[in-house]
Structures are given as C-alpha cells and as structure tokens.
Motif scaffolding. Structure first.
Motif, PDB file in Angstrom:
ATOM      1  N   ARG A  68      -3.597 -17.390  -4.956  1.00 43.74           N
ATOM      2  CA  ARG A  68      -4.047 -17.750  -6.294  1.00 43.74           C
ATOM      3  C   ARG A  68      -5.567 -17.604  -6.435  1.00 43.74           C
ATOM      4  NH1 ARG A  68      -1.043 -20.096 -10.000  1.00 43.74           N
ATOM      5  NH2 ARG A  68       1.212 -20.274  -9.588  1.00 43.74           N
ATOM      6  N   LEU A  71      -6.175 -13.738  -6.744  1.00 40.52           N
ATOM      7  CA  LEU A  71      -5.741 -13.196  -8.028  1.00 40.52           C
ATOM      8  C   LEU A  71      -6.592 -13.722  -9.179  1.00 40.52           C
ATOM      9  CD1 LEU A  71      -1.862 -13.419  -7.582  1.00 40.52           C
ATOM     10  CD2 LEU A  71      -3.256 -11.350  -7.511  1.00 40.52           C
ATOM     11  N   HIS A  74      -9.709 -11.712  -9.877  1.00 39.03           N
ATOM     12  CA  HIS A  74      -9.512 -10.439 -10.575  1.00 39.03           C
ATOM     13  C   HIS A  74      -9.026 -10.627 -12.013  1.00 39.03           C
ATOM     14  CE1 HIS A  74     -10.330  -8.004  -7.065  1.00 39.03           C
ATOM     15  NE2 HIS A  74      -9.482  -8.717  -6.353  1.00 39.03           N
ATOM     16  N   VAL A  82      -2.918 -18.665 -12.852  1.00 38.54           N
ATOM     17  CA  VAL A  82      -2.396 -17.342 -12.493  1.00 38.54           C
ATOM     18  C   VAL A  82      -0.893 -17.319 -12.758  1.00 38.54           C
ATOM     19  CG1 VAL A  82      -2.019 -15.706 -10.623  1.00 38.54           C
ATOM     20  CG2 VAL A  82      -4.187 -16.938 -10.775  1.00 38.54           C
ATOM     21  N   LEU A  94       2.932 -10.551 -11.230  1.00 39.01           N
ATOM     22  CA  LEU A  94       2.278 -11.191 -12.354  1.00 39.01           C
ATOM     23  C   LEU A  94       3.106 -10.984 -13.618  1.00 39.01           C
ATOM     24  CD1 LEU A  94      -1.412 -10.223 -11.582  1.00 39.01           C
ATOM     25  CD2 LEU A  94      -0.356 -12.471 -11.331  1.00 39.01           C
ATOM     26  N   PHE A 101       0.375  -6.889  -6.612  1.00 40.64           N
ATOM     27  CA  PHE A 101       0.060  -7.519  -5.334  1.00 40.64           C
ATOM     28  C   PHE A 101       1.323  -7.668  -4.515  1.00 40.64           C
ATOM     29  CE2 PHE A 101       1.457 -11.129  -7.824  1.00 40.64           C
ATOM     30  CZ  PHE A 101       2.102 -11.937  -6.913  1.00 40.64           C
ATOM     31  N   LEU A 114      -3.618  -5.654  -2.826  1.00 44.60           N
ATOM     32  CA  LEU A 114      -3.866  -5.652  -4.266  1.00 44.60           C
ATOM     33  C   LEU A 114      -4.144  -4.235  -4.727  1.00 44.60           C
ATOM     34  CD1 LEU A 114      -6.410  -8.604  -4.376  1.00 44.60           C
ATOM     35  CD2 LEU A 114      -4.134  -8.692  -5.364  1.00 44.60           C
TER      36      LEU A 114
END
Length: 226
Positions: A68, A71, A74, A82, A94, A101, A114
C-alpha cells in the motif's frame, strides 16, 4: 529457456517515479518492515484477525503495508485509500487506471513488480526438496522447460527456476497454476537469484520493445506514514 540475470539492486531512500516502458522490481525484507494496521482495508483486517500464527500475522501485515505504501506513492493518495480489488482469477489488482502490480513472498522476503500499461507477474520460491518433480513438470511446464529439466536430471534448483517462470507467467495472465497455460512467447520471463536458496522470476505481457527493468531495495526508514 528464457533469460537469467542478477539484477543490480539500487538502494532507495524514497520511491522513484515509474515511467511508461519501465518495470520496477522491489525486494523488501519483511522482518525489517513495520505493520501499519490503520492502512488495511476491512477485508485485509478480517483476514489478518483470522490468522492463528503470530509470525504469519506479522508478515501479512508488513506485506500489505509495504504494498500500500508503494502503490500510494504512484497513485498520489494515502495508503489506506489504495483501491485494491481481487480479480476473478484471484489476482489482486487496482480498481481502475493503468498501473499494474504483482507480488510474491517467501520466507522473510517480499518481491513486488510495478508497471504502467502492461500486466506483470512475479514468483519467489525457496529452493527445497520436493517429491514428484518429474510428474509436476510434465503436467504444468512448457515443453522447452520440460526438456531442459530432463537434461539437468530434474535437480531442485533447475526445477524451481522453471516453477517460478511458470507461476510468474500464470499470475501475469491472471490464471492459477493449473489454469490455461500462458504462452511463453506472449509472456517473456526473467529469472534471478535472491539468496543461495531462494530464486525468483518476473514475467510481463509482451509488447514491441522489451521493457526497461529497474530493481530496487528499500533504504532505512523507507516505510513511514505519509
């Protein structure tokens, strides 16, 4: 057989931007990572609470905290925000957007891949004795890998090199290990050692140009609340 290499792990104090055409690999030590339980979703919290083993709970919480945190950097949001979902094949993803990912852990290590605009899959395995390697290979592996194993006598290291490739490709496709077999031409893979008894593989969905693969290790105090 596809490529094998030893990544040049770059120590990072922060999370670098992820450009199109790149794949970022993160190798993280779970024992050095904290648990930020306040970042977990209700589903993750429920799963954590149901684990009877303290080590399992600690590793699971550290894994989700690290994922988390990475992510969120980004996505420019808080780790608790997230939007991780589970796809029908069981692969976490996602809810929306171009960021892909995948993750795998073994022992004290966590590996996360990623990428933008291309699916990725990773697998991390401890090399260990395993019965029925020949039967497993014939059932699951690509013919070129089965031939390679036959030439090497189905040794443990060779077997887990092929196993990590297979599982990374299957995760990239979004299938389980017994699901529809991922085509190695569509899903190239790269294998690399982590320690003397741990090996890993990365797979990605092929595109015209080979992606630039960058490999990172987290520096001290990397995992801090935002």
């Amino acid at each position: 057989m596809n490529d094998s290499a030893v990544p040049n792990w770059e120590m990072q104090a922060s999370i670098p931007p992820l450009s199109p055409g790149e794949i970022h690999l993160w190798l993280l030590a779970l024992e050095e990572s904290g648990c930020h339980r306040q970042w977990l979703s209700a589903q993750e919290e429920q799963r954590l609470s149901g684990m009877p083993d303290p080590d399992m709970r600690r590793h699971y919480c550290a894994t989700r905290s690290l994922l988390r945190h990475l992510l969120a950097s980004h996505l420019d949001c808080e780790p608790a925000q997230v939007p991780i979902r589970i796809a029908p094949g069981g692969k976490p993803r996602l809810a929306a957007g171009p960021l892909h990912f995948n993750l795998s852990h073994a022992g004290a290590w966590l590996l996360i891949a990623l990428a933008r605009d291309t699916a990725v899959g990773v697998d991390l395995e401890i090399i260990r004795p395993l019965q029925h390697r020949q039967q497993i290979a014939r059932r699951l592996f690509d013919p070129a890998e089965t031939e390679y194993l036959a030439r090497t006598g189905y040794g443990e290291r060779a077997f887990f090199t092929c196993w990590t490739r297979h599982e990374a490709r299957q995760k990239c496709l979004g299938e389980g290990i017994f699901g529809e077999r991922a085509d190695p031409d569509r899903f190239p893979s790269l294998t690399f050692p982590i320690t003397h008894d741990t090996t890993a593989a990365l797979a990605w969905d092929a595109r015209p140009d080979r992606p630039v693969i960058r490999a990172f290790r987290a520096g001290p105090d990397w995992l801090n609340p935002r």
